[in-house]
Design an enzyme around this catalytic site. Structure first.
Site, mmCIF file in Angstrom:
data_model
loop_
_atom_site.group_PDB
_atom_site.id
_atom_site.type_symbol
_atom_site.label_atom_id
_atom_site.label_comp_id
_atom_site.label_asym_id
_atom_site.label_seq_id
_atom_site.Cartn_x
_atom_site.Cartn_y
_atom_site.Cartn_z
ATOM 1 N N SER A 1 0.823 -0.825 -0.034
ATOM 2 C CA SER A 1 -0.234 0.144 0.217
ATOM 3 C C SER A 1 0.839 1.584 0.134
ATOM 4 C CB SER A 1 -1.058 0.044 1.265
ATOM 5 O OG SER A 1 -2.401 1.343 1.257
ATOM 6 N N ASP B 1 -9.685 -5.867 -3.565
ATOM 7 C CA ASP B 1 -9.395 -4.847 -2.672
ATOM 8 C C ASP B 1 -10.303 -3.552 -2.121
ATOM 9 O OD1 ASP B 1 -7.643 -2.286 -1.454
ATOM 10 O OD2 ASP B 1 -6.423 -3.893 -1.982
ATOM 11 N N HIS C 1 -7.167 -6.348 1.015
ATOM 12 C CA HIS C 1 -6.114 -5.034 1.081
ATOM 13 C C HIS C 1 -5.257 -5.740 2.151
ATOM 14 C CE1 HIS C 1 -4.534 -1.368 0.378
ATOM 15 N NE2 HIS C 1 -4.047 -1.168 1.278
#
Lengths: 258, 258
Positions: free
Chosen positions: B121, B199, B231
């Site tokens: 991320s 996600d 995620h």
């Protein structure tokens, strides 16, 4: 009661049912610790095994003092059915053996008649006790750093005195793996144990040698002492695939389903 | 600054030095998340790779408002060197590139001239930016669910506006992987990206397609869209061995050291 289930991809195949490995956590844990920290899912997916991780006690019952200790009450059910009146709603033994499987039978994809059990520390004690008291219920049993002889160590003595009342010294033998294995007369039960040589609780709380000695001539026990490993989830992550492979040998008649 | 290092057994061999894979965490994380949740150590041990997991920001500097947001300030350094006066002590880019390796050189067993970098991320953004801005510094780069085009999405815009001041829209391009790859003229840099089709931040914050499009003809990018993955660290745990294998190809000239 909250629990976590990992369904391997094999469970998504229509009409397929996958074997189940129960994992019982240790003191202070919830259903989350194993699922988040052990790194077991990928290998369970490869083998085609479901993982079931229950909580370690009832929560929020409002019993006076239930949250006072980290090693008694909330997070510390010790996998017994309490007989002391104050704690009589703590029935983790019956929960794991009967109530949880009943709930799991309402979910698709699980072959609950084909199950093994493992656990860590207090949960290793729970796994050994559940397997030894119910011959044939579990195909195999394994444990990481189990509390092997709880009637003889502080954690077990505190828990049993609280949950089992005044006669805990006698009543506790029915929840002590070292006592139970001496009297075991069931079918062969494969046992795998891994304990860390640097486990800070080895000499005060775990006593794997007591169980090894008591099991001689009764059961085939593989008990490994791993130098340099401690009581943490890093140790579990290091050996969890070995334990899944071990259970797969007895759960998967036709070998791993990849 | 706190960081975690995993030394594989190969690093304990006298005179041996093992390659290093840096892992940069995402928003709200510390040096602990990857080490506790990704389950990467066992495979890193097999390959003979060290893992270095830094924190995601300075902590406790006493800057007004540093703890007010989960996506800015503490836990959200975004791997830039801040130029806005208020945040000038936030220098995660220089920390990862220069200060941390200097500290690591004081430890035995690490081959710091043989390193790759990955992240998740915000950390995936950091890994791509550090690799693209420093050709040759990293043998390969990989990312889980990276923020690929931060100047165009809310997380990046908030961070860059805060850390880079009024001219952030222009200054931010120097920390935007999609902008950087367009201008990349360094040696071939292998890139692996895994993003989850489920996600929750895919369409609002991640934009892998922007990077893929910009990298065409510039770099060989393997970017996988994994349906059903989100995620979380469960996704990282599912693919982390693939990423370590990928880096091992470029870090271990003679193949895995088991």
């Amino acid at each position: 009661m909250v629990f976590s289930v990992f369904f391997p991809p094999a469970a998504a195949v229509q009409a397929a049912k996958v074997p189940v490995v129960y994992y019982l956590s240790g003191l202070t844990c919830t259903d989350d610790n194993f699922i988040q920290k052990a790194g077991a899912q990928r290998h369970a997916a490869e083998l085609g095994l479901a993982l079931v991780a229950p909580d370690t006690s009832p929560r929020g019952l409002g019993i006076e003092g239930e949250d006072d200790s980290w090693d008694f009450g909330t997070g510390a059910g010790f996998y017994v059915d309490a007989t002391a009146d104050k704690w009589k709603r703590y029935r983790m033994y019956s929960y794991i053996l009967r109530e949880l499987p009943q709930v799991l039978r309402t979910l698709p994809g699980l072959d609950l008649d084909n199950a093994s059990i493992c656990g860590h520390s207090m949960g290793g004690h729970g796994a050994l006790v559940l397997a030894l008291k119910n011959p044939g219920a579990f195909k195999s049993v394994s444990a990481f750093a189990p509390i092997c002889n709880p009637t003889q160590v502080p954690w077990g003595q505190k828990a049993f005195a609280g949950y089992l009342g005044d006669s805990w010294q006698e009543a506790g033998k029915a929840y002590d793996a070292t006592e139970l294995v001496k009297a075991y007369t069931g079918p062969q039960l494969p046992v795998l144990m891994d304990t860390g040589g640097d486990d800070e609780f080895l000499k005060t709380q775990l006593h794997p040698w007591a169980f090894e000695e008591a099991a001689k001539g009764k059961l085939q026990v593989t008990s490994r002492m791993n130098e340099g490993y401690d009581h943490s989830y890093f140790t579990i992550a290091s050996f969890v695939s070995d334990h899944l492979d071990f259970h797969a040998r007895y759960l998967l008649a036709s070998g791993p389903r990849i």
